[in-house]
Design an enzyme around this catalytic site. Structure first.
Site, PDB file in Angstrom:
ATOM      1  N   ARG A 150     -24.003  -1.818  44.168  1.00 26.04           N
ATOM      2  CA  ARG A 150     -24.531  -0.789  43.271  1.00 26.04           C
ATOM      3  C   ARG A 150     -23.395   0.190  42.952  1.00 26.04           C
ATOM      4  NH1 ARG A 150     -28.016  -3.875  42.373  1.00 26.04           N
ATOM      5  NH2 ARG A 150     -30.255  -3.654  42.687  1.00 26.04           N
ATOM      6  N   HIS A 194     -22.744  -6.190  35.244  1.00 24.35           N
ATOM      7  CA  HIS A 194     -23.825  -6.421  36.229  1.00 24.35           C
ATOM      8  C   HIS A 194     -24.356  -7.858  36.089  1.00 24.35           C
ATOM      9  CE1 HIS A 194     -27.066  -4.308  38.812  1.00 24.35           C
ATOM     10  NE2 HIS A 194     -27.056  -5.605  39.083  1.00 24.35           N
TER      11      HIS A 194
END
Ligand code: NDP
Ligand code: OXD
Length: 338
Positions: free
Chosen positions: A253, A301
């Site tokens: 993250r 991502h």
């Protein structure tokens, strides 16, 4: 049995069809405000209103591995929270991280630049022993990544909250991974400062083992869940402890990394580069300095995507198990944060 679907990141129809096919006895529908109360929910980043209305849920299935966004919401207290447990993500993550490590180690960016200039040039081969890779997080994804790196003969260190011994691994080593001598430190005494070596990976744990883990690593891979304990963990102090010429790979993250600290350490030369798949703000804003930084490689991502058919099969199997009163893997502990 009623199943409600509320995922804000994907087209719902193929998921609804897949869930109906996998669970023919179930009534599967797309959530909308005021919908009938359901037994199970399949979600990604639902609005708070969803849980405010669906207070009777028995279980909530998150169509990702990370539950940091989900746990920010007020969930029904009795509902079990179940994350995706691999479902085809670990092999993708292993591909991505091995690709990034090998690209860095073999200096493929520099070769590419030379060939673009029409140069047939050689670089001195680097020593693999000088590139120990440290994997933060030895869960479903981190273990697979650590094992894959060990297959390429990189020295691999791993760090987790609880101490790992051989029997704790999700999948035991394949035959090719080197067996460690039983006499090395940590094989008999399981303490955080005495690493153990399941699957050829030197395992460190807890706050006590963290500094030794960093000092033993040159490439740092983040595969931790985002929790209050792990937010900002890649900061100036911790990144400075990596061996000189360190390299950062963040696939967990964005909030694990203090962006300004990475830039400072790249400028000083202590770090040689970074491959980043996740960011504090996603999509990464157009004006962000990472885009054009010569030492930073960016992907959007995408290191381990949720695969629809694998995920549906896993969720359907777990709903059937819960209906029979059986336990399921991948349960989240909200107090722990993952
Ligand atoms: P797991 O829950 O299986 O593993 C988490 C690991 O982190 C465990 O080894 C755990 O230790 C360790 N850990 C947690 N807190 C700490 C701490 N405070 N100190 C040290 N170690 C800690 O997660 P997964 O492997 O399935 O996924 C990891 C993360 O990857 C997800 O949470 C998600 O954020 C990210 N992800 C990113 C994707 C992408 O496309 N970029 C795709 C999928 C996931 P212990 O073993 O002791 O419990
Ligand atoms: C996940 C992700 O957590 O895609 O699964 O990031």
């Amino acid at each position: 049995m009623n199943i409600t679907f509320c995922c804000t990141n994907t087209a719902p129809e193929p998921w609804l069809q897949g869930l109906r096919a996998a669970l023919p006895g179930a009534d599967v529908s797309l959530w909308e405000p005021g919908a009938v109360p359901a037994d199970y929910a399949v979600v990604w980043a639902p609005p708070q209103q969803f849980f405010d209305e669906q207070g009777q849920l028995k279980a909530v299935f998150n169509i990702g591995a990370g539950v940091d966004a989900l746990l920010k919401l007020r969930l029904p207290p009795q509902a079990l929270i179940v994350r995706l447990d691999d479902a085809g993500m670990s092999v993708q993550m292993a591909e991505y991280v091995c690709h990034a490590v090998i690209r860095h180690f073999r200096e493929f960016d520099a070769y590419e630049a030379d060939t673009r200039d029409g140069k047939w040039s050689f670089r001195k081969p680097q020593e693999r022993a000088d590139f120990p890779v440290g994997v933060m997080g030895l869960g479903v994804l981190g273990q697979r990544v650590a094992r894959a790196l060990a297959q390429f003969d990189f020295p691999v260190n791993g760090w987790s909250r609880s101490h790992k011994k051989p029997g704790d691994w999700v999948t035991e080593c394949s035959a090719q991974v080197k067996e460690e001598p039983a006499t090395r430190a940590g094989d008999t005494e399981q303490t955080a400062r005495s690493p153990s070596h399941p699957n050829g990976v030197m395992c460190f744990s807890g706050a006590e083992g963290f500094k030794d883990f960093l000092a033993a690593s040159r490439v740092l891979v983040c595969l931790l869940p985002l929790t209050p304990d792990t937010r900002d963990i890649m900061n100036h102090d911790h990144l400075s402890r990596l061996r000189s010429g360190g390299y950062v790979i963040n696939v967990a993250r964005g909030a694990h990394l203090v962006e300004e600290d990475l830039l400072t350490l790249l400028d000083s030369g202590h770090l040689s580069g970074a491959t980043l798949d996740v960011f504090r703000t996603e999509p990464l804003p157009a004006e962000h300095s990472f885009w054009k930084h010569p030492k930073i490689t960016i992907t959007p991502h995408t290191s381990a995507r949720t695969l629809r058919s694998e995920s549906i099969a896993q969720i359907a199997g777990k709903i059937a198990a819960l209906q029979r009163g059986e336990p399921v893997a991948g349960m989240v502990d909200p107090r722990r944060g993952y």
